[in-house]
Scaffold this motif. Structure first.
Motif, PDB file in Angstrom:
ATOM      1  N   ARG A   1      61.483 104.134  -6.568  1.00 20.69           N
ATOM      2  CA  ARG A   1      60.500 103.049  -6.707  1.00 20.69           C
ATOM      3  C   ARG A   1      61.169 101.870  -7.415  1.00 20.69           C
ATOM      4  NH1 ARG A   1      56.793 101.709 -10.932  1.00 20.69           N
ATOM      5  NH2 ARG A   1      54.782 100.931 -10.182  1.00 20.69           N
ATOM      6  N   GLN A   2      60.880 100.679  -6.945  1.00 26.62           N
ATOM      7  CA  GLN A   2      61.420  99.470  -7.581  1.00 26.62           C
ATOM      8  C   GLN A   2      60.904  99.382  -9.021  1.00 26.62           C
ATOM      9  OE1 GLN A   2      63.766  97.485  -6.257  1.00 26.62           O
ATOM     10  NE2 GLN A   2      63.767  96.476  -8.244  1.00 26.62           N
TER      11      GLN A   2
ATOM     12  N   GLU B   1      60.826 109.020  -5.125  1.00 28.04           N
ATOM     13  CA  GLU B   1      59.432 108.965  -4.676  1.00 28.04           C
ATOM     14  C   GLU B   1      59.054 110.137  -3.771  1.00 28.04           C
ATOM     15  OE1 GLU B   1      58.843 104.909  -3.171  1.00 28.04           O
ATOM     16  OE2 GLU B   1      57.659 104.610  -4.987  1.00 28.04           O
TER      17      GLU B   1
END
Length: 324
Positions: A151-152, A166
């Protein structure tokens, strides 16, 4: 060497310069090392940071090591290796040097990390850091990393472990908390849960933010001092008001190790505009532990900055002007 780097180096290395100013000089040098990667300027900034290792302040030296690990520059490796190998050095600095080698992710550091992981009589925090750093370097250079979907994150820091990928089931605060607190798992895996929880707590108005902060707070009761100190560090990154009770308790516990208490003080500094935080910090200005006293001085400086609404704590004006 540019005049800016020379003057920052002078501020950083001067024992008569107030600690908060030395910290700002350090963060400015780190910024220059990152912005100018691949240039002579970056090497001069790294050399200037490493010159600070002559200081008697463990707090400053551990921050130097952290910043060198964040530069992403292999030129920092010899300086960090030297700190880790120096058995007379404060273990908090040695641990930070090992963590920084992990952050740089170079497989050539595996040998020295293995050496101190297995050294008889080694400090537990140094040993545990070497274990995590080895796992991080192996992950960094693995096929698994290329396949993982992360995830960013809102955070630009290079962390001791990446967040959980993720695709590892639907990540909820509950599933991550379980992994975070499971002492049978390797520390690297638990750290991955820690950083995934951090990312679920930012921005602070996310519905998962408060539950994630409360889950992380349970980690402050872990048996590993290294783990507890990393939770406090994450709270400093998040600056979430829900962490204030747990951080205040950690700082106020005189039986807690200084490595954790000092990190709690700095985390509270990032929450300096919240009610009661400054009063809490002031109580520990004369703490028996030097590293806690010094952290409180830096934290109060950060708190003052938080209240002033300036753009970037870390940078002195001339570097800030170039950064904008």
């Amino acid at each position: 060497m540019s005049a800016t780097i020379a003057s920052l180096r002078e501020s950083l290395c001067s024992e008569t310069t107030p600690l908060p100013i030395r910290f700002r000089a350090l963060f400015s040098l780190k910024h220059l090392a990152v912005q100018n990667k691949g240039t002579e300027e970056a090497l001069a900034a790294i050399e200037a940071i490493a010159a600070g290792f002559a200081s008697p302040s463990a707090l400053l030296k551990h921050e130097l090591a952290y910043c060198l690990g964040q530069t992403g520059n292999n030129a920092a490796i010899p300086y960090l290796t030297q700190v880790l190998e120096d058995l007379k050095e404060d273990n908090m600095c040695r641990h930070e040097a090992a963590e920084a080698l992990g952050a740089l992710g170079n497989a050539e550091s595996l040998g020295v990390l293995q050496k101190y992981l297995n050294r008889e009589g080694e400090d537990v925090s140094v040993k545990e850091t070497c274990e995590i750093a080895i796992d991080r370097i192996e992950w960094e250079n693995s096929e698994q990393r290329r396949q993982e979907k992360l995830r960013q994150s809102d955070f630009a820091s290079v962390d001791p472990a990446p967040p959980m990928p993720e695709e590892d089931e639907k990540q909820t605060v509950e599933t991550l908390e379980k992994k975070l607190l499971d002492e049978s798992l390797p520390l690297f895996k638990r750290y991955r849960a820690m950083f995934a929880l951090r990312d679920l707590a930012s921005p602070p108005d996310l519905p998962t933010a408060v539950p994630a902060v409360l889950a992380l707070a349970k980690g402050l009761k872990d048996k590993s001092a290294l783990f507890r100190h990393e939770i406090a560090f994450v709270f400093g990154q998040l600056s979430h008001p829900a962490s204030i009770p747990a951080l205040t308790e950690a700082l106020s516990n005189l039986d807690e190790v200084s490595m954790v208490r000092h990190e709690a003080a700095e985390a509270l500094g990032s929450l300096g505009d919240e009610e009661g935080v400054e009063e809490t910090l002031l109580k520990f200005l004369h703490d028996k532990e030097k590293v806690v006293r010094e952290s409180v001085i830096v934290a109060l400086d950060m708190a003052e900055f938080e209240q002033s609404g300036q753009a970037e704590y870390a940078l002195i004006p001339e570097v800030a002007a170039k950064a904008s």
